[in-house]
Write a protein that holds these residues in place. Structure first.
Motif, PDB file in Angstrom:
ATOM      1  N   VAL A   1      62.160  -7.390   7.358  1.00 52.21           N
ATOM      2  CA  VAL A   1      63.561  -7.003   7.416  1.00 52.21           C
ATOM      3  C   VAL A   1      63.963  -6.365   6.089  1.00 52.21           C
ATOM      4  O   VAL A   1      63.643  -6.855   5.014  1.00 52.21           O
ATOM      5  N   LEU A   2      64.649  -5.225   6.175  1.00 54.56           N
ATOM      6  CA  LEU A   2      65.111  -4.489   4.997  1.00 54.56           C
ATOM      7  C   LEU A   2      66.589  -4.176   5.157  1.00 54.56           C
ATOM      8  O   LEU A   2      67.114  -4.114   6.272  1.00 54.56           O
ATOM      9  N   PHE A   3      67.274  -3.938   4.040  1.00 59.68           N
ATOM     10  CA  PHE A   3      68.688  -3.600   4.100  1.00 59.68           C
ATOM     11  C   PHE A   3      68.931  -2.330   4.901  1.00 59.68           C
ATOM     12  O   PHE A   3      70.001  -2.146   5.485  1.00 59.68           O
ATOM     13  N   ASN A   4      67.941  -1.426   4.906  1.00 53.96           N
ATOM     14  CA  ASN A   4      68.119  -0.148   5.587  1.00 53.96           C
ATOM     15  C   ASN A   4      67.498  -0.132   6.983  1.00 53.96           C
ATOM     16  O   ASN A   4      67.284   0.925   7.559  1.00 53.96           O
ATOM     17  N   SER A   5      67.206  -1.319   7.540  1.00 53.34           N
ATOM     18  CA  SER A   5      66.638  -1.387   8.887  1.00 53.34           C
ATOM     19  C   SER A   5      67.739  -1.611   9.917  1.00 53.34           C
ATOM     20  O   SER A   5      68.811  -2.130   9.601  1.00 53.34           O
ATOM     21  N   ALA A   6      67.450  -1.221  11.169  1.00 53.71           N
ATOM     22  CA  ALA A   6      68.430  -1.414  12.238  1.00 53.71           C
ATOM     23  C   ALA A   6      68.698  -2.895  12.459  1.00 53.71           C
ATOM     24  O   ALA A   6      69.841  -3.308  12.699  1.00 53.71           O
ATOM     25  N   PHE A   7      67.660  -3.726  12.362  1.00 51.96           N
ATOM     26  CA  PHE A   7      67.822  -5.168  12.575  1.00 51.96           C
ATOM     27  C   PHE A   7      68.830  -5.740  11.582  1.00 51.96           C
ATOM     28  O   PHE A   7      69.632  -6.609  11.935  1.00 51.96           O
ATOM     29  N   PHE A   8      68.779  -5.263  10.327  1.00 55.02           N
ATOM     30  CA  PHE A   8      69.666  -5.833   9.315  1.00 55.02           C
ATOM     31  C   PHE A   8      71.136  -5.592   9.657  1.00 55.02           C
ATOM     32  O   PHE A   8      71.987  -6.445   9.395  1.00 55.02           O
ATOM     33  N   PHE A   9      71.447  -4.446  10.243  1.00 53.11           N
ATOM     34  CA  PHE A   9      72.850  -4.162  10.560  1.00 53.11           C
ATOM     35  C   PHE A   9      73.380  -5.147  11.611  1.00 53.11           C
ATOM     36  O   PHE A   9      74.521  -5.614  11.521  1.00 53.11           O
ATOM     37  N   TYR A  10      72.553  -5.480  12.604  1.00 54.24           N
ATOM     38  CA  TYR A  10      72.964  -6.482  13.598  1.00 54.24           C
ATOM     39  C   TYR A  10      73.056  -7.864  12.937  1.00 54.24           C
ATOM     40  O   TYR A  10      73.996  -8.631  13.195  1.00 54.24           O
TER      41      TYR A  10
ATOM     42  N   PHE B   1      73.641  -8.537   9.810  1.00 56.49           N
ATOM     43  CA  PHE B   1      74.782  -8.594   8.889  1.00 56.49           C
ATOM     44  C   PHE B   1      76.105  -8.688   9.653  1.00 56.49           C
ATOM     45  O   PHE B   1      77.020  -9.402   9.229  1.00 56.49           O
ATOM     46  N   ALA B   2      76.191  -7.994  10.794  1.00 57.76           N
ATOM     47  CA  ALA B   2      77.410  -8.068  11.599  1.00 57.76           C
ATOM     48  C   ALA B   2      77.624  -9.492  12.124  1.00 57.76           C
ATOM     49  O   ALA B   2      78.746 -10.025  12.068  1.00 57.76           O
ATOM     50  N   LEU B   3      76.555 -10.110  12.628  1.00 57.71           N
ATOM     51  CA  LEU B   3      76.660 -11.486  13.121  1.00 57.71           C
ATOM     52  C   LEU B   3      76.973 -12.450  11.977  1.00 57.71           C
ATOM     53  O   LEU B   3      77.795 -13.366  12.125  1.00 57.71           O
ATOM     54  N   PHE B   4      76.324 -12.224  10.831  1.00 54.20           N
ATOM     55  CA  PHE B   4      76.591 -13.070   9.670  1.00 54.20           C
ATOM     56  C   PHE B   4      78.066 -12.991   9.266  1.00 54.20           C
ATOM     57  O   PHE B   4      78.713 -14.019   9.030  1.00 54.20           O
TER      58      PHE B   4
ATOM     59  N   THR C   1      73.777 -20.156   3.706  1.00 54.37           N
ATOM     60  CA  THR C   1      72.437 -20.662   3.415  1.00 54.37           C
ATOM     61  C   THR C   1      71.511 -20.519   4.621  1.00 54.37           C
ATOM     62  O   THR C   1      70.358 -20.087   4.489  1.00 54.37           O
ATOM     63  N   LEU C   2      72.003 -20.878   5.805  1.00 53.83           N
ATOM     64  CA  LEU C   2      71.171 -20.773   7.003  1.00 53.83           C
ATOM     65  C   LEU C   2      70.804 -19.321   7.294  1.00 53.83           C
ATOM     66  O   LEU C   2      69.645 -19.016   7.626  1.00 53.83           O
ATOM     67  N   PHE C   3      71.774 -18.427   7.178  1.00 54.81           N
ATOM     68  CA  PHE C   3      71.476 -17.008   7.393  1.00 54.81           C
ATOM     69  C   PHE C   3      70.507 -16.492   6.331  1.00 54.81           C
ATOM     70  O   PHE C   3      69.619 -15.683   6.621  1.00 54.81           O
ATOM     71  N   SER C   4      70.672 -16.948   5.086  1.00 58.38           N
ATOM     72  CA  SER C   4      69.793 -16.499   3.999  1.00 58.38           C
ATOM     73  C   SER C   4      68.360 -16.962   4.234  1.00 58.38           C
ATOM     74  O   SER C   4      67.406 -16.195   4.040  1.00 58.38           O
ATOM     75  N   LEU C   5      68.208 -18.217   4.636  1.00 59.74           N
ATOM     76  CA  LEU C   5      66.861 -18.730   4.884  1.00 59.74           C
ATOM     77  C   LEU C   5      66.204 -18.019   6.062  1.00 59.74           C
ATOM     78  O   LEU C   5      64.996 -17.732   6.047  1.00 59.74           O
TER      79      LEU C   5
END
Length: 500
Positions: free
Chosen positions: A24-33, A35-38, A57-61
């Motif tokens: 997972v990267l900041f510039n990946s499509a997965f990250f945008f979903y 981050f939105a859920l987070f 913490t849970l999202f970070s882990l």
């Protein structure tokens, strides 16, 4: 129907589970979903300090799990060890016990880092020296271990020095260590700066929204448009085999890499700082237009600020700094930069790169001492010309050092230098330009924005974005991401500092 459902479930699981081929990267499509859920969950619990800590913490882990699998356990283990060691350190009265606990913390943290990052390097040295046949372990390097190891060390050392009290709540410390915006690539954040912010009420101002938006957008642009395109379409060809290219191509490839590594790392740092700002946390900047530095000393005040300040406070000063005479100061500078180079990776290239910078810093101190003693002062055009010359020399010295930082081996580095020195072939400039027009246009844009940018321009953009309503900010970000998708390279480029 059941087969279709099974296929959909398998696709969903493959997306949610760790995939070493697709971190997972900041510039990946997965990250945008993600981050939105987070953000949605974070806002739901924004009124409760404990709720914010647990959600974050849970999202970070999970984010770290997506990045490097079960190595997420190392972050939790590191948090448990240093949380308890710091508390025992604070309670201990005998100096011998306090020193023992500090040394134990340093050994555990450096030991983990050494095992994963440097074991194969030293096995190779032993095999070369003794003609041995010890098998390398080929360990997978846990992403971010260099960054959170330094954060652990700074926390324990600060508690030992009684500069900060230990954290009372384990979840607060785990939250600090695993904070996903900076977990994998920094900046290196200190507990003294971060942990007091955890208890503050979550409240965003228009300035926070505008500044966060600007940093995220500018970071994505630097990373995905400038860095990725220049690297994939030009720089990687040069460094893969410098001997196949003319000196002019090699020189432009070095300039290109200087821009690539800056835009790659500072872009990620900007995104991390912007995301943190949106979640109510302020992280200091990690870069301040470093290529505008007029000396190597100034460069290291502007480049990877969190690392250079960490090395200064926890290595250079404890070694004696400038308190034990000039010769000792120069030795301390050289040792600090050698260790800083080794921190970047288990390679003689990185050590040599650090040694070059350490030597240059020592020589710069000699220059400053001489100027101070001579009483020489420049003003007017003389000062302007001197500063311009300083910027030109510093930039080219840094570029020369980047050759060893980037090249896979010393042989490749010297091959590139040989091409520049003995096979320059300037007459091919027209064919080169026609073949790489887009690359050179982006290089001019990147260096132009870097050298000509003024803080005032950034503030104007931040204020303009701050006046946009929330729905407008979301729309701007969505449109910008859509535009990036249209122009981004088809081959995703793993961030350079991901390996450190």
């Amino acid at each position: 129907m059941e087969k279709i459902i099974d296929i959909d479930v398998q696709k969903l699981l493959s997306t949610l589970l760790y995939n070493p081929e697709d971190p997972v990267l900041f510039n990946s499509a997965f990250f945008f979903y993600f981050f939105a859920l987070f953000l949605l969950c974070y806002l739901l619990f924004s009124g409760s300090k404990k709720g914010r800590v647990w959600v974050f913490t849970l999202f970070s882990l999970y984010f770290f799990y997506k990045a490097c699998g079960y190595y997420v356990g190392l972050v939790i283990l590191s948090a448990i060890v240093d949380f308890n060691l710091a508390r025992w350190l604070h309670q201990a009265q005998r100096r011998s016990l306090r020193v023992f606990l500090l040394v134990f913390s340093i050994v555990v943290n450096i030991g983990l880092l050494f095992y994963f990052k440097y074991t194969d390097f030293f096995i190779g040295i032993i095999n070369e020296v003794t003609a041995g046949h010890i098998r390398p372990l080929h360990l997978l390097l846990p992403i971010g271990i260099s960054f959170y190891t330094f954060e652990n060390l700074s926390y324990t050392i600060d508690v030992y020095r009684r500069e900060i009290p230990p954290v009372d709540d384990f979840m607060d410390y785990l939250f600090f260590l695993s904070f996903f915006p900076k977990l994998m690539m920094g900046p290196i954040v200190r507990a003294a700066d971060f942990i007091p912010q955890i208890s503050q009420r979550y409240y965003l101002t228009a300035e926070d929204i505008g500044t966060g938006m600007y940093l995220i957008i500018s970071g994505l642009f630097k990373k995905m448009v400038i860095s990725d395109f220049i690297y994939l379409n030009f720089v990687q060809y040069i460094f893969d085999d410098p001997s196949k290219h003319t000196g002019l191509e090699c020189l432009l490839g070095v300039y290109g890499y200087a821009l690539v590594i800056y835009c790659d790392f500072s872009g990620y740092s900007d995104m991390a700082i912007g995301i943190a700002r949106w979640t109510g946390f302020r992280i200091p900047p990690n870069f301040e237009t470093p290529y505008r530095s007029a000396s190597i000393t100034e460069f290291w005040r502007r480049w990877h600020i969190s690392l250079s300040s960490w090395l200064r406070d926890y290595l250079y000063i404890p070694l004696g700094g400038n308190r034990k005479g000039k010769v000792r100061q120069y030795i301390n500078l050289a040792l600090t930069m050698l260790i800083g180079g080794f921190w970047h990776g288990a390679s003689w290239n990185f050590i040599f790169w650090g040694g070059l910078h350490g030597t240059a810093l020592a020589l710069d101190k000699v220059r400053l001492t001489w100027l101070k003693r001579s009483g020489m002062v420049f003003s007017g055009w003389g000062a302007i010309l001197l500063k311009g010359l300083g910027i030109l020399l510093t930039f080219h010295f840094v570029c020369f050092c980047w050759i060893f930082f980037k090249a896979a081996t010393f042989h490749d580095a010297w091959a590139l230098i040989h091409q520049v020195a003995y096979d320059f072939q300037p007459e091919i400039w027209k064919e080169l330009y026609l073949g790489y027009r887009t690359v050179f246009a982006l290089m001019l844009l990147g260096f132009g924005l870097h050298f000509l940018s003024a803080s005032g321009g950034q503030h104007v953009m931040e204020k303009a974005l701050a006046r946009v309503p929330v729905w407008g900010s979301v729309a701007i970000l969505v449109i910008f991401i859509w535009l990036l998708i249209q122009v981004k390279t088809t081959q995703p480029m793993i961030p350079i500092y991901f390996q450190f």
